[in-house]
Design a protein around this motif. Structure first.
Motif, PDB file in Angstrom:
ATOM      1  N   SER A   3      37.688  37.518 106.805  1.00  0.00           N
ATOM      2  CA  SER A   3      36.387  37.685 107.464  1.00  0.00           C
ATOM      3  C   SER A   3      35.662  38.906 106.916  1.00  0.00           C
ATOM      4  O   SER A   3      34.444  38.914 106.814  1.00  0.00           O
ATOM      5  CB  SER A   3      36.559  37.771 108.979  1.00  0.00           C
ATOM      6  N   ARG A   4      36.423  39.943 106.527  1.00  0.00           N
ATOM      7  CA  ARG A   4      35.762  41.113 105.947  1.00  0.00           C
ATOM      8  C   ARG A   4      35.139  40.809 104.588  1.00  0.00           C
ATOM      9  O   ARG A   4      34.159  41.424 104.192  1.00  0.00           O
ATOM     10  CB  ARG A   4      36.748  42.265 105.820  1.00  0.00           C
ATOM     11  N   LEU A  42      44.348  48.612 109.221  1.00  0.00           N
ATOM     12  CA  LEU A  42      43.767  47.379 109.760  1.00  0.00           C
ATOM     13  C   LEU A  42      44.527  46.956 111.030  1.00  0.00           C
ATOM     14  O   LEU A  42      45.705  47.284 111.186  1.00  0.00           O
ATOM     15  CB  LEU A  42      43.858  46.258 108.713  1.00  0.00           C
ATOM     16  N   GLU A  90      41.638  38.342 109.495  1.00  0.00           N
ATOM     17  CA  GLU A  90      41.101  39.704 109.472  1.00  0.00           C
ATOM     18  C   GLU A  90      40.599  40.043 108.062  1.00  0.00           C
ATOM     19  O   GLU A  90      39.502  40.551 107.866  1.00  0.00           O
ATOM     20  CB  GLU A  90      42.234  40.673 109.869  1.00  0.00           C
ATOM     21  N   GLN A 142      36.594  42.830  98.594  1.00  0.00           N
ATOM     22  CA  GLN A 142      37.304  43.902  99.303  1.00  0.00           C
ATOM     23  C   GLN A 142      38.425  44.453  98.448  1.00  0.00           C
ATOM     24  O   GLN A 142      38.972  43.752  97.589  1.00  0.00           O
ATOM     25  CB  GLN A 142      37.904  43.366 100.606  1.00  0.00           C
TER      26      GLN A 142
END
Ligand SMILES: Nc1nc2c(c(=O)[nH]1)N[C@H]1C(S)=C(S)[C@@H](COP(=O)(O)O)O[C@H]1N2
Ligand SMILES: [Mo]
Length: 202
Positions: free
Chosen positions: A100-101, A68, A97, A58
């Protein structure tokens, strides 16, 4: 009602008993401590990366990061230099958050946090991946100041504060532990304040 103006999620880091870890002194002030100088950071070129042993690396610009979902966490600071500061209200994005992405691979076991000027710190992924850990850009209802880590710092309440890297830029997941800056310079690798893991034995 503007749902974006307030963090929907307010959390309290678990309060331990006794609340003050051994050898600590409570302070109301918030000292500034770091190695080197306060970096000058441009938001226009700022980015946060999550990479290494992840399925989907990411990369967020400042603008994308601000979009976000946000949380607030109230937690205590315990610095290895023996001051503790209670009830800090941190606001930003939950580490969960962000992780997990990126979808950590099963073999990812440690996180190396990279910050400005080559600073690093290391944590077991299990310690990082907790409900009260966040990437904060606000403290006690104010934007972080440059000396406290603006634009973004990590906050890991269950460890001495040197693990809470300021000016972070990258979270790298790895299979084997790699001691970070302070961990190579005499501080304990684990840094649990309730066990007084201040300094390494070597
Ligand atoms: N990038 C970076 N982050 C860092 C450090 C540092 O030298 N560089 N020092 C750590 C140490 S030793 C402490 S005690 C805390 C201090 O945070 P504060 O200045 O906001 O109190 O930042 C931690 N984060
Ligand atoms: Mo520190």
């Amino acid at each position: 009602m503007n749902m974006d103006s307030q963090p929907a999620d307010n959390r309290l880091s678990p309060v331990r008993e006794p609340r003050l870890p051994p050898g600590q002194v409570k302070t109301e002030k918030w000292p500034v401590l770091h190695y080197g100088s306060v970096p000058r950071i441009e938001l226009a070129s700022w980015e946060l990366r999550v990479d290494g042993l992840v399925a989907e690396p990411q990369r967020w610009t400042w603008e994308a990061f601000q979009a976000l979902p946000r949380i607030q966490v109230r937690s205590d600071i315990h610095c290895v230099t023996r001051w503790s500061r209670y009830d800090n209200v941190w606001e930003g994005v939950s580490i969960r958050e962000v992780l997990s992405r990126a979808r950590p691979l099963p073999e990812a076991r440690f996180a190396i946090i990279h910050a400005a000027q080559g600073f690093t710190t290391n944590l077991p992924l299990q310690e990082l991946d907790q409900d009260d850990v966040l990437l904060a850009d606000r403290h006690d209802e104010q934007p972080l100041t440059p000396e406290h880590g603006w634009p973004l710092r990590l906050v890991v309440p269950r460890r001495y504060f040197w693990k809470s890297a300021k000016w972070i830029s990258r979270i790298e997941l790895v299979g084997r532990d790699q001691p970070g800056f302070w961990e190579r310079n005499g501080y304990h690798n684990e840094a649990d304040p309730w066990r007084e893991e201040r300094f390494s034995d070597w």
